[in-house]
Structures are given as structure tokens and as C-alpha cells.
Design an enzyme around this catalytic site. Sequence first.
Site, PDB file in Angstrom:
ATOM      1  CG  ASP A 103      -1.893   1.050   1.485  1.00 30.67           C
ATOM      2  OD1 ASP A 103      -2.361   1.537   0.334  1.00 30.67           O
ATOM      3  OD2 ASP A 103      -2.358   1.280   2.439  1.00 30.67           O
ATOM      4  CE  LYS A 131      -5.358  -0.892  -1.366  1.00 31.86           C
ATOM      5  NZ  LYS A 131      -5.707  -0.080  -0.066  1.00 31.86           N
ATOM      6  CG  ASP A 159      -7.712  -8.093   8.108  1.00 26.50           C
ATOM      7  OD1 ASP A 159      -6.687  -7.832   7.476  1.00 26.50           O
ATOM      8  OD2 ASP A 159      -7.924  -7.775   9.508  1.00 26.50           O
TER       9      ASP A 159
END
Length: 178
Positions: A103, A131, A159
Site C-alpha cells: 500500500d 496500490k 481483512d
Amino acid sequence: MGNDLPVLISAAAIDRRVTELAEAIDEDHADAGTLVLVGVLKGSFIFLADLARRLRIPHRVEFIAVSSYGSLESEQPGAVRLLMDVRHPIAGQHVVVVEDIVDTGSTLDYLLRLLAARNPSSLKTCSLLHKPERTKADVTIDYLGFTIPDVWVVGYGLDFAERHRTLPDICELPPDRR
Ligand code: IMP
Ligand code: MG
């Protein structure tokens, strides 16, 4: 529970891509002796299980656990804390770090510094997802499954507050479902 979430990457597409990643890792480590896979808990455990079972080269599995600071205002954003270290030394070994998602890149950046300081013979990175719009750290992903947009994803190990981790597909969790 959660099975009505929009599917971003189907289980079938993940399956095909994991096979390709294992083939690439096999090819690059054909002469490496025993490869050490370092899975980053918890998010990578399903990906790692599938990936490892498709490797043809000799390998062993280690786990490392980290947690990100930054949820409290007093904490430095992007700071990472080691919760659990690998069990065996990696000096002189060929290592691939296996992540669920890159991320901001802070976690992988931290892990690469930590592990590189232990003098492995080689140190590569494998992440199922990336990302790029959010990544700030300068980290190389040697083996990447899929590039995704800036949305929160769950399933296949990922999650949200421990929910949806075992969905077979990678699904988008819209803001109103969090
Ligand atoms: P980074 O340090 O910002 O690159 O992100 C590290 C961790 O945040 C990942 O290993 C995941 O555990 C978690 N994370 C980031 N984005 C997502 C997401 O969309 N779904 C689930 N977990 C995520
Ligand atoms: Mg992770």
C-alpha cells in the site's frame, strides 16, 4: 457473510496468476539451493500457502509479523513495529519476502532494511497486490500479482478488522460496509 461484496479479482484469476508467480520464482532460483520464503503475517498466509505448494524448487517457510503504527496521532505515520521475527537465521540464504499487498510501502521498506542487514545471499520481494497510487516508499516488487486502484480489498487473506479474510475472491469493501 460478505459474499455479496463486489469481486475485484476472482479466485480463478488469482489461481492462474499464483501459478505464474511460482514459475517465475522457480526460474530465477533454479540454482539457489534452498529458498527461504518469509511470509508476512497475517495477510499473506493464504497466498503463501498456495504459492509455496506450486514451487518446484526446494524451499522452507518462515513467518514474520509486523504492525503499523499511525492509527494514533502521537505515532509517526508509516512507522512499523516488529511483532515476531523469523525463527532461523537467513545469512547466506536466498530469500523471498511474501506480502499480501503493498500500500504505502512502509511495511516492505522496513522489512527489506531489517532482512538486508542480516546478509542474505539474495533478497527479493513478492506481493500479490500493489496500490501504486498510494505507494510512497521506494520499494521494488520483484514478483507482483496484480496492480489495483486505491480501494480497500478483502479476501484471500486480506481483512478489514479481521473480517472477510477467508473469502475465496479478492473483493472490494466499499466505505459504507466498513
Ligand atoms: P503498507 O505498509 O502501507 O504498504 O501496508 C501494509 C499493510 O496494510 C498490508 O500488508 C496490509 O496488511 C494492510 N493493507 C493495506 N491496504 C489494504 C487493503 O486494501 N486491504 C487489506 N489490508 C490492507
Ligand atoms: Mg500485510
